[in-house]
Write an enzyme that holds these catalytic residues in place. Structure first.
Site, mmCIF file in Angstrom:
data_model
loop_
_atom_site.group_PDB
_atom_site.id
_atom_site.type_symbol
_atom_site.label_atom_id
_atom_site.label_comp_id
_atom_site.label_asym_id
_atom_site.label_seq_id
_atom_site.Cartn_x
_atom_site.Cartn_y
_atom_site.Cartn_z
ATOM 1 N N GLY A 148 26.390 81.010 81.921
ATOM 2 C CA GLY A 148 25.602 80.532 80.827
ATOM 3 C C GLY A 148 25.207 81.910 79.661
ATOM 4 N N HIS A 149 24.538 81.507 78.660
ATOM 5 C CA HIS A 149 24.470 82.393 77.673
ATOM 6 C C HIS A 149 23.906 83.840 78.013
ATOM 7 C CE1 HIS A 149 20.900 80.149 77.428
ATOM 8 N NE2 HIS A 149 20.359 80.839 76.972
ATOM 9 N N ASN A 150 24.354 84.787 77.508
ATOM 10 C CA ASN A 150 23.591 86.137 77.793
ATOM 11 C C ASN A 150 24.094 86.947 79.362
ATOM 12 O OD1 ASN A 150 22.526 86.006 75.190
ATOM 13 N ND2 ASN A 150 20.933 85.311 76.084
#
Lengths: 363, 363, 363
Positions: free
Chosen positions: B258-260
């Site tokens: 996922g993001h980050n």
């Protein structure tokens, strides 16, 4: 595409009741069927919604009183879902791919393409690849060097067939399926933490991993006749021998089949199933959605696992498993029912302990 | 591709036994090996099947009596899987991509392509993208604007590299992998049900969601050297800073990052692992198949999780976890063994309760 | 792309504090912000890292003392994540796709393309397909015959839109998403083992599967306005009617939505969620990562399930569930806490049993 009720019944090996020459252009749910659509009402509960639609003909269950339902014609199906298979096949227009090879396709001169193939735009067929007769290959498919695909293949857009993969007749692959990626197989120069933990089951402190080296996948994937693979599903190549998918097996979307896996004939692998490397499945296994099977296991014939089950051990023929981790189905249901009552049970036991005299520690 | 046993042994840093000038064209399992294939029999159980095949030479375990096995030549490997890495690398022909840029590729004039690159049909390289020397890029790959990929990349068909993604040297991506999709990040104008439930753990009645607005992903993805990403795997862009994958990390098919998220060096993420937004992994973590890690967690170095584990809490260095929800491995095994016996236990306790006098409620 | 603090504040419906004409070129984390970047420090803990960077302006929480933080300008956001949505939208350059139709695209003459569309290289648009105004379609996308997509669509590379799929306005699909693969629906000529096990919950010995016949997917997929679908996600066609995704629903990467599923409006389906065939979700449901929902279920409005939950039963409005198998969230937490203590509990009970006299079997 119009068929008379008589034509439809005949193609299903069934009998047309009533006005058999009534013509329909497709199938519909009872409540939304137009007068020129065959209503699908194979259970009494569906038939109740027939008055909401305008169907003049319907497919019904065996023994249904079609005249009492106000229909002009009907087909009575003793095994409705099986009849649905024939019916939907009749009305499925299939993908629209122009015959021949699209001018924007890139077919290597050494590739062999069977008679009456339809190959879409931006398809690449690599050196020495071979594709059987009547193949329908939608846009953006790639078939790498030396891959062999039998007759009557249907490959939807974006399917990837890796080098040296061999596939039987009547193969279907949904969009963006990947057959023949490299296996996930890496090794460290010295024994690493993963191997230590497999032995001790303890924590990994004090061990240090080294950089991973790839074990290349010299094997390919070998797929039998009448196999289907879902959208965005992945079947990895074998390390030395091929990964194998048996005849008639159907694989749903987003399924992962690891390297060296051998799946038998007529299995069903539902959505998001994952089978880790070198595991074997017998024939007619059915794995529900999101089932996981760890590596190097042997599952017998007719093994089933309910949705979300994690199989970590070998399974004999015909075993039906459920849960994470898996237990035989009835045991799993009983255990999880008990789990739900466990907090109350703990309070009962705490109460019991206050009422039972301590055992005499002086003895 | 033919090599003598001597050449193979030398490339592995090992010694050839017997007729070292015997030439082989590949490797095979003992039972199916042809006379010009090197049998892989690195365990005694495999060696037992040598007589079924026709191998004249084999790779064996350290200390094996190759002459007693009827072989003319052998390589004895003290760490067989590591030797297998070198051996398969030697015999892997790699994908067949013609040198240079395919006439049906679309490379933007402002893109930089390194020396000796091979770029296949229907590849698109966007504005200002940069690809290092000796890249091998199979058909249908897209590399969006301003993406930077180091030297010796191997991108299989259908790989997607998003805008501004940066990747180190020796990167491999299996077919249809997606690096740099937008993060799954949405927000409602007012506080919504999800946030309320995170606080109360209760039901969500009475709350009403509003339409979601997207939080755009201004960050990209930053990948170190020697990383591999599997087929149909996804690594999302960061919101403001980049999502990060550390050097040497290997990611299997259908994995979601996922993001980050920040993944350390030399991690292994097996098939169908999912790591939710903003979670951090240390170095050398190993997550088995279908492991899930919830958002905003911190996992230390050398954390391991068995297949099907769900991690909902931070983990210290070296912790080995198992189960959904996760417990330390031995505790998980013990608890699930007990769970299996729980229905019987409940009957025992019901029996005990009948035999213990009720506590005196008058006191 | 430069904006003044005043312009940014105005677009967010907020107020610029201090030097409102200060111009910034983007957003950054506080610790790494350059003097011409807006630092995002919407919590005090982030603001503490401002001195590490060089930001002159920041977005802060409501009531923050921006002057004390040494800033020249600031925007105070009462709901920071919502402000982040507007801010990131402002600075997102979006994908770089040249206006018009790329010369290497294959658009069927009968297809309708709306005004101001940008269609990239190697895109195929099939017969009679229709795409609304201002569409941005990146490379390698395929849109099959008779598909209809509304205005302002954003399709990233490799997206597959199947025949007869209909989609509303402002649709976004991340790379390699597949809308409209065939449903996973097969049937045997006679009643098979799966059906027997569903009735008996017992093992499957003695039963034998036959070859599967496909039930074709005559339905398509119908998607409302403002929907987003993640990378490598799959939404299958319906059997007779369409599979339906309601307005405003957001679907993450690698999600599987089976045939005949109906998802309501404004739902969130996180990464790797799987919804089996014919299940219905109400509005505003939120399913965490890797949640599974079995087939033919009905979930009400506002149902939530935590990451890794397996839903096997219908759920009323507003229910919040957790675990595999699922329980209401607090019950799940209590049960799994108890599970952890179960091995010790078993020892306690064994001890209790030795201290309680056997019941008299002679009675």
């Amino acid at each position: 595409m119009h068929y008379t009720i008589s034509q439809i019944a005949q193609s299903l090996g069934l009998t047309a009741e009533g006005k058999a020459d009534l013509s329909v252009r497709g199938a519909a749910e009872p409540a939304t069927a137009a007068p020129d659509q065959l209503a699908l009402a194979m259970q009494p509960s569906y038939a109740e919604t027939l008055p909401k639609g305008a169907a003049r003909a319907a497919m019904l269950w065996e023994g249904a009183d079609w005249q009492a339902l106000g229909l002009e014609s009907a087909i009575l199906a003793p095994r409705p879902r099986y009849a649905l298979s024939g019916l939907t096949s009749l009305f499925d227009p299939g993908p629209e791919i122009a015959p021949g090879i699209h001018p924007f396709a890139d077919v290597h001169p050494s590739a062999e393409i069977g008679a009456d193939a339809a190959i879409g735009a931006f398809v690449q067929i690599g050196p020495r690849a071979s594709i059987g007769a009547r193949a329908r290959i939608a846009s953006h498919v790639s078939v790498a060097e030396d891959a062999k695909i039998g007759s009557d293949a249907l490959l939807y857009s974006g399917v990837r067939i890796g080098a040296r993969v061999t596939i039987g007749d009547r193969f279907t692959a949904q969009p963006n399926a990947v057959i023949g990626g490299d296996g996930f197989s890496f090794v460290t120069p010295e024994k690493g933490a993963v191997e230590a933990v497999r032995t001790t089951l303890g924590d990994a402190q004090g061990l240090r991993q080294q950089a991973y080296a790839r074990i290349h996948s010299l094997g390919a994937v070998k797929i039998g006749d009448d196999v289907e693979v879902g959208a965005n599903a992945c079947i990895d190549r074998g390390t030395v021998a091929d990964t194998v998918i048996g005849r008639g097996t159907k694989i749903d979307n987003l399924v992962q089949v690891g390297h060296n896996v051998r799946v038998g004939a007529d299995c069903l692998l539902c959505g998001q199933v994952g089978i880790a490397g070198s595991t074997q499945l017998g024939d007619r296994c059915v794995l529900g959605g999101q089932v996981g099977v760890t590596d190097h296991l042997v599952l017998g014939n007719d093994v089933m696992a309910g949705a979300g089950t994690l199989l970590r051990t070998n399974q004999p023929d015909g075993r039906v498993m459920l849960g994470n981790p898996a237990m035989p189905m009835q045991a799993s249901i009983d255990s999880y029912k008990a789990l739900r009552r466990l907090p109350r049970l703990m309070r009962d036991i705490a109460d019991l302990r206050t009422r039972v005299p301590k055992s005499d520690n002086h003895d």
